[in-house]
Design a protein around this motif. Structure first.
Motif, PDB file in Angstrom:
ATOM      1  N   ALA A  55       0.853  -1.187   0.000  1.00 32.66           N
ATOM      2  CA  ALA A  55       0.000   0.000   0.000  1.00 32.66           C
ATOM      3  C   ALA A  55       0.889   1.238   0.000  1.00 32.66           C
ATOM      4  N   CYS A  56       0.319   2.362  -0.431  1.00 28.73           N
ATOM      5  CA  CYS A  56       1.092   3.603  -0.451  1.00 28.73           C
ATOM      6  C   CYS A  56       0.147   4.789  -0.349  1.00 28.73           C
ATOM      7  N   PHE A  57       0.731   5.968  -0.128  1.00 25.65           N
ATOM      8  CA  PHE A  57      -0.056   7.199  -0.154  1.00 25.65           C
ATOM      9  C   PHE A  57       0.833   8.355  -0.572  1.00 25.65           C
ATOM     10  N   THR A  89      -4.778   0.117   5.573  1.00 23.00           N
ATOM     11  CA  THR A  89      -5.359   0.924   6.647  1.00 23.00           C
ATOM     12  C   THR A  89      -4.305   1.808   7.290  1.00 23.00           C
ATOM     13  N   LEU A  90      -3.095   1.280   7.465  1.00 23.61           N
ATOM     14  CA  LEU A  90      -1.997   2.070   8.026  1.00 23.61           C
ATOM     15  C   LEU A  90      -1.688   3.275   7.144  1.00 23.61           C
ATOM     16  N   MET A  91      -1.581   3.055   5.834  1.00 23.94           N
ATOM     17  CA  MET A  91      -1.257   4.145   4.920  1.00 23.94           C
ATOM     18  C   MET A  91      -2.403   5.152   4.811  1.00 23.94           C
ATOM     19  N   LYS A  92      -3.631   4.688   4.798  1.00 24.49           N
ATOM     20  CA  LYS A  92      -4.770   5.611   4.754  1.00 24.49           C
ATOM     21  C   LYS A  92      -4.828   6.473   6.008  1.00 24.49           C
ATOM     22  N   VAL A 111       4.255  10.523  12.606  1.00 23.01           N
ATOM     23  CA  VAL A 111       3.106  10.146  11.777  1.00 23.01           C
ATOM     24  C   VAL A 111       2.863   8.647  11.879  1.00 23.01           C
ATOM     25  N   LEU A 112       3.944   7.891  11.778  1.00 22.18           N
ATOM     26  CA  LEU A 112       3.846   6.429  11.834  1.00 22.18           C
ATOM     27  C   LEU A 112       3.349   5.974  13.208  1.00 22.18           C
ATOM     28  N   THR A 113       3.880   6.569  14.249  1.00 26.54           N
ATOM     29  CA  THR A 113       3.505   6.184  15.615  1.00 26.54           C
ATOM     30  C   THR A 113       2.040   6.480  15.895  1.00 26.54           C
ATOM     31  N   THR A 114       1.603   7.698  15.564  1.00 26.22           N
ATOM     32  CA  THR A 114       0.208   8.075  15.803  1.00 26.22           C
ATOM     33  C   THR A 114      -0.740   7.182  15.023  1.00 26.22           C
ATOM     34  N   SER A 115      -0.377   6.882  13.774  1.00 30.43           N
ATOM     35  CA  SER A 115      -1.228   6.028  12.939  1.00 30.43           C
ATOM     36  C   SER A 115      -1.335   4.627  13.515  1.00 30.43           C
ATOM     37  N   TYR A 116      -0.212   4.077  13.923  1.00 33.07           N
ATOM     38  CA  TYR A 116      -0.207   2.712  14.443  1.00 33.07           C
ATOM     39  C   TYR A 116      -1.038   2.606  15.718  1.00 33.07           C
ATOM     40  N   TYR A 117      -0.848   3.545  16.645  1.00 31.98           N
ATOM     41  CA  TYR A 117      -1.599   3.464  17.897  1.00 31.98           C
ATOM     42  C   TYR A 117      -3.087   3.741  17.676  1.00 31.98           C
ATOM     43  N   GLU A 118      -3.397   4.475  16.633  1.00 28.82           N
ATOM     44  CA  GLU A 118      -4.805   4.653  16.286  1.00 28.82           C
ATOM     45  C   GLU A 118      -5.404   3.329  15.810  1.00 28.82           C
ATOM     46  N   LEU A 119      -4.622   2.564  15.060  1.00 31.83           N
ATOM     47  CA  LEU A 119      -5.102   1.247  14.624  1.00 31.83           C
ATOM     48  C   LEU A 119      -5.311   0.317  15.810  1.00 31.83           C
TER      49      LEU A 119
END
Length: 297
Positions: A55-57, A89-92, A111-119
């Motif tokens: 996946a990418c963004f 989902t991580l990239m979105k 960005v990566l940390t916030t996204s992961y913990y949101e998941l």
């Protein structure tokens, strides 16, 4: 907007003499993507910005251009889990955070940390694992900030040479660092790394620099010299030229991945680890190709 001729002159000055540290112009990334899912024979998007389990963004904010790639771990398929769900989902989530301005350009790992913990806190159950690479161009400071977890990564090319590259993170052969969400009670049985473990770097870029961000499907099948040969075909910064070159790179990697007689970088790495391996490595391939250009609204 710069004409092709004036842009070429600007790039020449950047490569030969370097740009002044007092350059007050804002920079931006002109980016195109291409890829192949392992089970596909054409460069098509599976869904959203996905090529197979990759996946990418690509996202823009007033202060920065941000892009990322992620490679879903295919082994989850053996347990009835779609590996692309986690990576996409991580990239979105990363993309949404950028568009909402919930990030600091100098901290892509944030960005990566916030996204992961949101998941992790998502009400909808999500299982899987993924590598990830995030690249941020701060428009005003002209700095590129990167965070790479696992064996996806990036190259920065200037004057036909690689001047910066990511460091691959492996626990052991063919087992990269990865973010994971395991079923309840199985957390200790699933390999999982902290997003803060990502390798981070920051450095100045110049107008005309080429940034290639990709999953391991590219780097496992194409050595640097082949990539640099393809990048010579990139003559200017217009989107069509970048898209054509990105496709050319992805297509060559895809062909080599299925060549049983080719000594690929992956096969060479396997041999270095005592394994008798030859041929390309069939895998999902995602390529994001960018040129640093002067920012225009």
């Amino acid at each position: 907007m710069l004409s092709v001729l004036s842009y070429g002159r600007l790039v020449a000055r950047a490569v030969i003499g370097g740009l002044s540290q007092t350059d007050g112009r804002d920079y931006s990334l002109v980016t195109a993507s291409c890829g192949f899912g392992k089970d596909f024979r054409r460069g098509i998007l599976k869904k959203g910005m996905c090529y197979g389990d990759d996946a990418c963004f690509i996202a823009r904010h007033r202060s920065a251009d941000v892009l990322g790639v992620a490679d879903g771990v295919g082994g989850w398929r053996d347990y009835g889990v779609d590996p692309s769900q986690f990576s996409s989902t991580l990239m979105k989530t990363c993309e949404r955070l950028v568009k909402e301005g919930r990030f600091v350009p100098s901290s892509p790992v944030g960005v990566l940390t916030t996204s992961y913990y949101e998941l992790l806190q998502n009400k909808v159950p999500l299982l899987g694992s993924s590598t990830a690479c995030i690249v941020v161009l701060d428009r005003q400071s002209h700095q590129l900030h990167t965070a790479n977890l696992g064996d996806s990564g990036f190259l920065v090319v200037r004057g036909g040479e690689v001047v910066h590259r990511s460091d691959e993170q492996q626990h052991y052969f063919n087992t990269p660092f990865q973010l994971s969400i395991a079923p309840p009670g199985a957390e200790g049985a699933v390999l999982s790394d902290s997003p803060e473990s990502a390798d981070s770097s920051s450095f100045d870029v110049q107008l005309g620099d080429i940034i290639l961000t990709a999953t391991d499907g590219l780097f496992d099948n194409m050595p640097d010299y082949m990539i640099l040969q393809e990048l010579k075909k990139l003559k200017n910064s217009n989107y069509e030229s970048i898209q054509q070159t990105a496709r050319s790179i992805a297509e060559q990697a895809h062909v080599l991945a299925y060549d049983p007689n080719y000594m690929s970088p992956f096969a060479q790495f396997a041999c270095d680890n005592g394994l008798n391996v030859r041929g390309g490595k069939p895998d999902d391939i995602t390529v994001l190709l960018s040129i640093v250009a002067e920012y225009t609204d």
